[in-house]
Design a protein around this motif. Sequence first.
Motif, PDB file in Angstrom:
ATOM      1  N   VAL A  69       0.861  -1.186   0.000  1.00 49.69           N
ATOM      2  CA  VAL A  69       0.000   0.000   0.000  1.00 49.69           C
ATOM      3  C   VAL A  69       0.896   1.234   0.000  1.00 49.69           C
ATOM      4  O   VAL A  69       1.801   1.362   0.824  1.00 49.69           O
ATOM      5  N   LYS A  70       0.623   2.150  -0.932  1.00 51.91           N
ATOM      6  CA  LYS A  70       1.456   3.356  -1.060  1.00 51.91           C
ATOM      7  C   LYS A  70       0.655   4.638  -0.838  1.00 51.91           C
ATOM      8  O   LYS A  70       1.163   5.728  -1.055  1.00 51.91           O
ATOM      9  N   GLY A  71      -0.594   4.510  -0.416  1.00 50.63           N
ATOM     10  CA  GLY A  71      -1.428   5.666  -0.139  1.00 50.63           C
ATOM     11  C   GLY A  71      -2.271   5.403   1.090  1.00 50.63           C
ATOM     12  O   GLY A  71      -2.248   4.317   1.671  1.00 50.63           O
ATOM     13  N   GLU A  72      -3.055   6.401   1.480  1.00 48.82           N
ATOM     14  CA  GLU A  72      -3.917   6.283   2.653  1.00 48.82           C
ATOM     15  C   GLU A  72      -5.371   6.223   2.202  1.00 48.82           C
ATOM     16  O   GLU A  72      -5.796   7.018   1.363  1.00 48.82           O
ATOM     17  N   GLY A  73      -6.108   5.277   2.745  1.00 50.64           N
ATOM     18  CA  GLY A  73      -7.504   5.177   2.342  1.00 50.64           C
ATOM     19  C   GLY A  73      -8.160   3.925   2.865  1.00 50.64           C
ATOM     20  O   GLY A  73      -7.757   3.369   3.895  1.00 50.64           O
ATOM     21  N   ILE A  74      -9.192   3.457   2.135  1.00 47.98           N
ATOM     22  CA  ILE A  74      -9.948   2.258   2.484  1.00 47.98           C
ATOM     23  C   ILE A  74      -9.657   1.191   1.436  1.00 47.98           C
ATOM     24  O   ILE A  74      -9.809   1.423   0.240  1.00 47.98           O
ATOM     25  N   LEU A  75      -9.247   0.035   1.893  1.00 46.31           N
ATOM     26  CA  LEU A  75      -8.851  -1.044   0.994  1.00 46.31           C
ATOM     27  C   LEU A  75     -10.080  -1.761   0.445  1.00 46.31           C
ATOM     28  O   LEU A  75     -11.017  -2.068   1.187  1.00 46.31           O
ATOM     29  N   ALA A  76     -10.062  -2.060  -0.848  1.00 51.71           N
ATOM     30  CA  ALA A  76     -11.147  -2.808  -1.478  1.00 51.71           C
ATOM     31  C   ALA A  76     -10.576  -3.704  -2.570  1.00 51.71           C
ATOM     32  O   ALA A  76      -9.574  -3.364  -3.198  1.00 51.71           O
ATOM     33  N   GLY A  77     -11.223  -4.831  -2.777  1.00 49.52           N
ATOM     34  CA  GLY A  77     -10.778  -5.786  -3.783  1.00 49.52           C
ATOM     35  C   GLY A  77     -10.063  -6.988  -3.199  1.00 49.52           C
ATOM     36  O   GLY A  77      -9.601  -7.850  -3.944  1.00 49.52           O
ATOM     37  N   LEU A  92      -1.364 -21.144  -7.351  1.00 53.58           N
ATOM     38  CA  LEU A  92      -0.865 -19.996  -6.602  1.00 53.58           C
ATOM     39  C   LEU A  92      -1.467 -19.996  -5.198  1.00 53.58           C
ATOM     40  O   LEU A  92      -2.663 -20.249  -5.013  1.00 53.58           O
ATOM     41  N   GLN A  93      -0.643 -19.677  -4.225  1.00 47.13           N
ATOM     42  CA  GLN A  93      -1.076 -19.667  -2.826  1.00 47.13           C
ATOM     43  C   GLN A  93      -1.232 -18.212  -2.366  1.00 47.13           C
ATOM     44  O   GLN A  93      -0.266 -17.472  -2.297  1.00 47.13           O
ATOM     45  N   PHE A  94      -2.455 -17.838  -2.068  1.00 44.51           N
ATOM     46  CA  PHE A  94      -2.804 -16.468  -1.695  1.00 44.51           C
ATOM     47  C   PHE A  94      -3.038 -16.396  -0.195  1.00 44.51           C
ATOM     48  O   PHE A  94      -3.811 -17.175   0.363  1.00 44.51           O
ATOM     49  N   THR A  95      -2.384 -15.449   0.472  1.00 43.01           N
ATOM     50  CA  THR A  95      -2.547 -15.280   1.912  1.00 43.01           C
ATOM     51  C   THR A  95      -2.984 -13.852   2.208  1.00 43.01           C
ATOM     52  O   THR A  95      -2.183 -12.915   2.073  1.00 43.01           O
ATOM     53  N   PRO A  96      -4.246 -13.638   2.597  1.00 43.34           N
ATOM     54  CA  PRO A  96      -4.694 -12.279   2.924  1.00 43.34           C
ATOM     55  C   PRO A  96      -4.152 -11.846   4.277  1.00 43.34           C
ATOM     56  O   PRO A  96      -4.168 -12.611   5.241  1.00 43.34           O
ATOM     57  N   LEU A  97      -3.695 -10.606   4.346  1.00 39.85           N
ATOM     58  CA  LEU A  97      -3.212 -10.036   5.602  1.00 39.85           C
ATOM     59  C   LEU A  97      -4.130  -8.918   6.098  1.00 39.85           C
ATOM     60  O   LEU A  97      -4.097  -8.573   7.275  1.00 39.85           O
ATOM     61  N   LEU A  98      -4.911  -8.347   5.200  1.00 41.62           N
ATOM     62  CA  LEU A  98      -5.893  -7.324   5.540  1.00 41.62           C
ATOM     63  C   LEU A  98      -7.227  -7.732   4.914  1.00 41.62           C
ATOM     64  O   LEU A  98      -7.304  -8.734   4.204  1.00 41.62           O
ATOM     65  N   HIS A  99      -8.261  -6.937   5.156  1.00 40.68           N
ATOM     66  CA  HIS A  99      -9.588  -7.286   4.663  1.00 40.68           C
ATOM     67  C   HIS A  99     -10.215  -6.093   3.949  1.00 40.68           C
ATOM     68  O   HIS A  99      -9.792  -4.943   4.115  1.00 40.68           O
ATOM     69  N   ASP A 108       1.695  -0.480   4.485  1.00 44.45           N
ATOM     70  CA  ASP A 108       0.923  -1.664   4.855  1.00 44.45           C
ATOM     71  C   ASP A 108       1.040  -2.729   3.763  1.00 44.45           C
ATOM     72  O   ASP A 108       1.176  -2.416   2.573  1.00 44.45           O
ATOM     73  N   ILE A 109       0.976  -3.980   4.163  1.00 44.07           N
ATOM     74  CA  ILE A 109       0.992  -5.102   3.230  1.00 44.07           C
ATOM     75  C   ILE A 109      -0.381  -5.760   3.272  1.00 44.07           C
ATOM     76  O   ILE A 109      -0.840  -6.199   4.330  1.00 44.07           O
ATOM     77  N   ALA A 110      -1.033  -5.835   2.123  1.00 45.26           N
ATOM     78  CA  ALA A 110      -2.405  -6.332   2.067  1.00 45.26           C
ATOM     79  C   ALA A 110      -2.472  -7.847   1.945  1.00 45.26           C
ATOM     80  O   ALA A 110      -3.342  -8.487   2.531  1.00 45.26           O
ATOM     81  N   PHE A 111      -1.581  -8.434   1.147  1.00 40.51           N
ATOM     82  CA  PHE A 111      -1.581  -9.888   0.980  1.00 40.51           C
ATOM     83  C   PHE A 111      -0.225 -10.340   0.447  1.00 40.51           C
ATOM     84  O   PHE A 111       0.587  -9.522  -0.003  1.00 40.51           O
ATOM     85  N   THR A 112      -0.020 -11.653   0.502  1.00 39.06           N
ATOM     86  CA  THR A 112       1.127 -12.262  -0.169  1.00 39.06           C
ATOM     87  C   THR A 112       0.607 -13.310  -1.142  1.00 39.06           C
ATOM     88  O   THR A 112      -0.489 -13.865  -0.959  1.00 39.06           O
ATOM     89  N   VAL A 113       1.383 -13.572  -2.171  1.00 42.79           N
ATOM     90  CA  VAL A 113       1.050 -14.619  -3.123  1.00 42.79           C
ATOM     91  C   VAL A 113       2.344 -15.340  -3.486  1.00 42.79           C
ATOM     92  O   VAL A 113       3.401 -14.716  -3.620  1.00 42.79           O
ATOM     93  N   GLU A 114       2.258 -16.648  -3.618  1.00 42.17           N
ATOM     94  CA  GLU A 114       3.454 -17.453  -3.854  1.00 42.17           C
ATOM     95  C   GLU A 114       3.132 -18.563  -4.832  1.00 42.17           C
ATOM     96  O   GLU A 114       2.035 -19.134  -4.812  1.00 42.17           O
TER      97      GLU A 114
END
Length: 308
Positions: A69-77, A92-99, A108-114
């Motif tokens: 995340v490079k800005g301030e706001g409300i996360l969506a998607g 692909l393995q998706f791990t959400p860190l935020l909602h 902030d880091i929203a998710f990881t994918v591997e």
Amino acid sequence: MIGKAPGGLYWQRQGPYLCSVQLPTASYLTPEALTTFIRLALAEDVGDGDHSALSSIPAEARNRAHLLVKGEGILAGMALAPLVFEEVDPTLQFTPLLHDGAAVKPGDIAFTVEGPARSILTAERLVINCMQRMSGIATYTAHLNTLLAGTKAQLLDTRKTTPNFRICEKWAVLIGGGVNHRYGLFDMIILKDNHVDYAGGVAQAIAATHAYLAKTGRQLPIEIETRSLAEVQQALDAGGIDRIMLDNMSPDQLREAVALIGGRYPTEASGGITEQTIGEVARTGVDYISVGALTHSVKSLDLSLKAY
């Protein structure tokens, strides 16, 4: 694949994993609609192949990345992103860190994918494009909602959306705390100024609509747009409607119209309402305020998918 899980959550299968995500329960957010959107968007972007990744990255290469995340706001998607990754490559393995709906700030880091590196790169742009736009809409929606504090007014979106991206834009409004108006021309009747003028007046437009619904056997809510107190009175005299839109009226006119309607029908203010005027409009006592700028004039939230 998406399905219903206990507690009202939806689940989606991510390779060998089962990942619970929050999806608003809007009728248009069906597995079929989301799959169709993603496949069309990937076809537009990938065509006959992601030749940049195919040419430069070994087929066996595996890597990981995170959404920065490079800005301030409300996360969506956040509920959409894993569906894109899964469509590109189910391994692909998706791990959400935020909602969805989380307040975020730079760093902030929203998710990881591997997983397979080529697949990560192929999915990257669609995920970022969707999430940046959706987060911008959610952010602006949440901001306007703060300006309605202390009133009963609810914030509505409109059909002023990007063609073929409406599903994501209206979803983002929900995430930001807004309320969806009709999804399209098919699920609600709104008799706007041109309909009224072409039909010969408010009463004629309403009467013709009732005749059409009776003939076709449809049951659809009816909203009538009014441009003056005289048209409001005509709508009240005609009856048989579900909501009255008060278009491009001043706050004083809105207050008069709300008093004239007297709670007989829900009211909606619309027309050029901005963050500078929305608070005053809300205080007139209207039930809804529709703002086209929620989806046609927002700034995307800056996000970036980074290898790490």
